[in-house]
Design a protein around this motif. Structure first.
Motif, PDB file in Angstrom:
ATOM      1  N   PRO A   1       0.805  -1.226   0.000  1.00  0.00           N
ATOM      2  CA  PRO A   1       0.000   0.000   0.000  1.00  0.00           C
ATOM      3  C   PRO A   1       0.841   1.280   0.000  1.00  0.00           C
ATOM      4  CG  PRO A   1      -0.728  -1.512   1.732  1.00  0.00           C
ATOM      5  CD  PRO A   1       0.597  -2.013   1.232  1.00  0.00           C
ATOM      6  N   ARG A   2       2.094   1.198   0.396  1.00  0.00           N
ATOM      7  CA  ARG A   2       2.911   2.398   0.598  1.00  0.00           C
ATOM      8  C   ARG A   2       3.360   2.993  -0.737  1.00  0.00           C
ATOM      9  NH1 ARG A   2       8.648   3.515   1.802  1.00  0.00           N
ATOM     10  NH2 ARG A   2       8.753   5.246   3.292  1.00  0.00           N
ATOM     11  N   GLY A   3       3.003   4.261  -0.966  1.00  0.00           N
ATOM     12  CA  GLY A   3       3.407   4.940  -2.181  1.00  0.00           C
ATOM     13  C   GLY A   3       4.660   5.776  -1.990  1.00  0.00           C
ATOM     14  N   THR A   4       5.081   6.450  -3.058  1.00  0.00           N
ATOM     15  CA  THR A   4       6.251   7.317  -2.990  1.00  0.00           C
ATOM     16  C   THR A   4       5.878   8.654  -2.348  1.00  0.00           C
ATOM     17  OG1 THR A   4       5.897   8.434  -5.101  1.00  0.00           O
ATOM     18  CG2 THR A   4       7.022   6.303  -5.167  1.00  0.00           C
ATOM     19  N   HIS A   5       6.906   9.473  -2.183  1.00  0.00           N
ATOM     20  CA  HIS A   5       6.667  10.793  -1.593  1.00  0.00           C
ATOM     21  C   HIS A   5       6.128  11.794  -2.609  1.00  0.00           C
ATOM     22  CE1 HIS A   5      10.092  12.448  -3.722  1.00  0.00           C
ATOM     23  NE2 HIS A   5      10.850  11.468  -3.278  1.00  0.00           N
ATOM     24  N   THR A   6       6.027  11.403  -3.876  1.00  0.00           N
ATOM     25  CA  THR A   6       5.689  12.369  -4.928  1.00  0.00           C
ATOM     26  C   THR A   6       4.383  13.108  -4.644  1.00  0.00           C
ATOM     27  OG1 THR A   6       6.840  11.006  -6.560  1.00  0.00           O
ATOM     28  CG2 THR A   6       5.313  12.636  -7.410  1.00  0.00           C
ATOM     29  N   MET A   7       3.380  12.400  -4.145  1.00  0.00           N
ATOM     30  CA  MET A   7       2.082  13.029  -3.917  1.00  0.00           C
ATOM     31  C   MET A   7       2.156  14.122  -2.855  1.00  0.00           C
ATOM     32  SD  MET A   7       0.178   9.859  -1.991  1.00  0.00           S
ATOM     33  CE  MET A   7      -1.410  10.624  -2.188  1.00  0.00           C
ATOM     34  N   TYR A   8       3.173  14.059  -1.994  1.00  0.00           N
ATOM     35  CA  TYR A   8       3.328  15.078  -0.962  1.00  0.00           C
ATOM     36  C   TYR A   8       4.357  16.136  -1.346  1.00  0.00           C
ATOM     37  CZ  TYR A   8       0.937  11.494   1.726  1.00  0.00           C
ATOM     38  OH  TYR A   8       0.025  10.559   2.153  1.00  0.00           O
ATOM     39  N   SER A   9       5.461  15.687  -1.943  1.00  0.00           N
ATOM     40  CA  SER A   9       6.555  16.613  -2.254  1.00  0.00           C
ATOM     41  C   SER A   9       6.358  17.323  -3.584  1.00  0.00           C
ATOM     42  CB  SER A   9       7.888  15.863  -2.291  1.00  0.00           C
ATOM     43  OG  SER A   9       7.935  14.981  -3.412  1.00  0.00           O
ATOM     44  N   GLY A  10       5.611  16.670  -4.489  1.00  0.00           N
ATOM     45  CA  GLY A  10       5.441  17.248  -5.816  1.00  0.00           C
ATOM     46  C   GLY A  10       6.612  16.980  -6.740  1.00  0.00           C
ATOM     47  N   ARG A  11       7.690  16.400  -6.234  1.00  0.00           N
ATOM     48  CA  ARG A  11       8.861  16.128  -7.074  1.00  0.00           C
ATOM     49  C   ARG A  11       8.606  14.887  -7.926  1.00  0.00           C
ATOM     50  NH1 ARG A  11      13.334  14.511  -4.971  1.00  0.00           N
ATOM     51  NH2 ARG A  11      12.669  14.092  -2.851  1.00  0.00           N
ATOM     52  N   LYS A  12       8.929  14.985  -9.201  1.00  0.00           N
ATOM     53  CA  LYS A  12       8.740  13.826 -10.076  1.00  0.00           C
ATOM     54  C   LYS A  12       9.858  13.699 -11.103  1.00  0.00           C
ATOM     55  CE  LYS A  12       5.763  16.201 -13.427  1.00  0.00           C
ATOM     56  NZ  LYS A  12       4.496  16.134 -14.183  1.00  0.00           N
ATOM     57  N   ASP A  13      10.925  14.462 -10.936  1.00  0.00           N
ATOM     58  CA  ASP A  13      12.000  14.457 -11.932  1.00  0.00           C
ATOM     59  C   ASP A  13      13.299  13.847 -11.426  1.00  0.00           C
ATOM     60  OD1 ASP A  13      10.501  15.538 -13.951  1.00  0.00           O
ATOM     61  OD2 ASP A  13      10.954  17.600 -13.403  1.00  0.00           O
ATOM     62  N   GLU A  14      13.276  13.178 -10.288  1.00  0.00           N
ATOM     63  CA  GLU A  14      14.491  12.542  -9.777  1.00  0.00           C
ATOM     64  C   GLU A  14      14.644  11.165 -10.409  1.00  0.00           C
ATOM     65  OE1 GLU A  14      16.671  14.190  -7.920  1.00  0.00           O
ATOM     66  OE2 GLU A  14      15.293  15.881  -8.103  1.00  0.00           O
ATOM     67  N   LEU A  15      14.844  11.161 -11.712  1.00  0.00           N
ATOM     68  CA  LEU A  15      14.956   9.911 -12.445  1.00  0.00           C
ATOM     69  C   LEU A  15      15.606  10.184 -13.793  1.00  0.00           C
ATOM     70  CD1 LEU A  15      11.399   8.954 -13.837  1.00  0.00           C
ATOM     71  CD2 LEU A  15      12.169  11.266 -13.363  1.00  0.00           C
ATOM     72  N   SER A  16      16.059   9.119 -14.430  1.00  0.00           N
ATOM     73  CA  SER A  16      16.560   9.198 -15.801  1.00  0.00           C
ATOM     74  C   SER A  16      15.713   8.292 -16.673  1.00  0.00           C
ATOM     75  CB  SER A  16      18.029   8.778 -15.876  1.00  0.00           C
ATOM     76  OG  SER A  16      18.864   9.758 -15.292  1.00  0.00           O
ATOM     77  N   ILE A  17      15.503   8.697 -17.914  1.00  0.00           N
ATOM     78  CA  ILE A  17      14.641   7.953 -18.830  1.00  0.00           C
ATOM     79  C   ILE A  17      15.407   7.608 -20.101  1.00  0.00           C
ATOM     80  CG2 ILE A  17      12.529   8.054 -20.222  1.00  0.00           C
ATOM     81  CD1 ILE A  17      11.362   9.873 -18.071  1.00  0.00           C
ATOM     82  N   ASN A  18      15.229   6.363 -20.528  1.00  0.00           N
ATOM     83  CA  ASN A  18      15.877   5.833 -21.720  1.00  0.00           C
ATOM     84  C   ASN A  18      17.396   5.859 -21.613  1.00  0.00           C
ATOM     85  OD1 ASN A  18      13.560   4.995 -23.080  1.00  0.00           O
ATOM     86  ND2 ASN A  18      13.177   7.070 -23.847  1.00  0.00           N
ATOM     87  N   VAL A  19      17.842   5.241 -20.523  1.00  0.00           N
ATOM     88  CA  VAL A  19      19.252   4.934 -20.301  1.00  0.00           C
ATOM     89  C   VAL A  19      19.333   3.428 -20.046  1.00  0.00           C
ATOM     90  CG1 VAL A  19      19.767   7.218 -19.362  1.00  0.00           C
ATOM     91  CG2 VAL A  19      19.085   5.372 -17.804  1.00  0.00           C
TER      92      VAL A  19
END
Length: 223
Positions: free
Chosen positions: A138-156
Motif C-alpha cells: 500500500p505504501r506509495g512514494t513521496h511524490t504526492m506530498y513533495s510534488g517532485r517527479k524528476d528525480e529519475l533518468s529515462i531511456n538509459v
C-alpha cells in the motif's frame, strides 16, 4: 543522480512481427529458449494478475532511497511501449498504481515492469493495465506530498530483474515471467522464436494424436 531524458527510434513493423510470434503458448519461454536462456528476469517479478504484453522498452532509472512516481516516463512514451523501471528492488515502496495506470493506458502504453513494488492492483485489473513487480504494497512514494517527479533518468541502460535493458529492447511478459530481447539481436531472435513456436505447435499436435516420446524424438530430435 544525473538526470537524463533520452528517446529512441521505434520500429512498428518489427514490433508487429514480435506480436504475431508471441501469440504462441508460453511466449516468454519461447523467446528465452531462442536466445539460449538469456534475457530472463528474476523469477520474483510476476504479473499482479494474468496478462501478456509485447512492446519496446522505455527504461526508467530511479534513485534508491528516494523513489518517485515515474510520471515523466508516461509523458515520453508512445503507443506500443512498455515502461521498464529499475527501482532498486525496493519492496516497501510502490512506484505505480491505478491512476498512473489509467494515464498510461490512455496513451497506448501496454504495461509496466518494475524491479520493485506496485499497488492498486484491484483498479489496474479492472482497467486492464498490467504491471509486473516483485511485490505489492500500500505504501506509495513521496511524490504526492513533495510534488517532485524528476528525480529519475529515462531511456538509459538499466538493470531490471538482473537483466540489462536498453531503450528500444523488446519485452515479452506473460503470466510465466519476463524475457527481454536486445534490439540489436531482435531480428535473429525473432526468427529463432518463430521456428521454435511452430515446432512446438507441431509437437503439440502429435501429442494430441497419441504419439510417443520415441516418435517425437525421431521426428523433431527434441521436445
Amino acid at each position: 543522480m544525473l538526470k537524463l531524458f533520452n528517446d529512441f527510434q521505434r520500429d512498428p513493423v518489427l514490433l508487429r512481427k514480435f506480436e504475431v510470434v508471441a501469440k504462441c503458448y508460453s511466449a516468454s519461454c519461447v523467446f528465452a529458449d531462442s536466445q539460449y536462456r538469456q534475457g530472463v528476469m528474476d523469477s520474483e517479478i510476476k504479473p499482479a494478475f494474468p496478462a501478456r504484453i509485447v512492446g519496446q522498452a522505455v527504461t526508467v532509472q530511479l534513485s534508491p532511497g528516494d523513489l518517485v512516481d515515474p510520471l515523466r516516463a508516461i509523458e515520453m512514451s508512445a503507443e506500443g511501449d512498455v515502461i521498464v523501471v529499475d527501482a532498486g528492488g525496493d519492496r516497501q515502496t510502490s512506484v505505480c498504481g491505478g491512476l498512473m495506470g489509467g494515464l498510461a493506458r490512455n496513451r497506448g502504453i501496454r504495461g509496466m515492469i518494475i524491479d520493485g513494488a506496485g499497488r492498486d492492483v484491484d483498479e489496474l485489473q479492472v482497467i486492464g493495465w498490467p504491471i509486473w513487480t516483485r511485490t505489492i504494497t500500500p505504501r506509495g512514494t513521496h511524490t504526492m506530498y513533495s510534488g517532485r517527479k524528476d528525480e529519475l533518468s529515462i531511456n538509459v541502460a538499466i538493470q531490471c530483474g538482473g537483466v540489462t535493458v536498453n531503450p528500444g529492447d523488446f519485452v515479452i511478459a506473460d503470466t510465466i515471467g519476463v524475457t527481454v530481447v536486445p534490439l540489436d539481436r531482435a531480428e535473429t531472435v525473432l526468427e529463432a522464436a518463430h521456428e521454435q513456436a511452430e515446432r512446438e505447435q507441431k509437437t503439440r499436435e502429435r501429442v494430441a494424436q497419441g504419439k510417443t516420446l520415441e516418435d517425437l524424438l525421431e521426428e523433431f530430435g527434441r521436445l
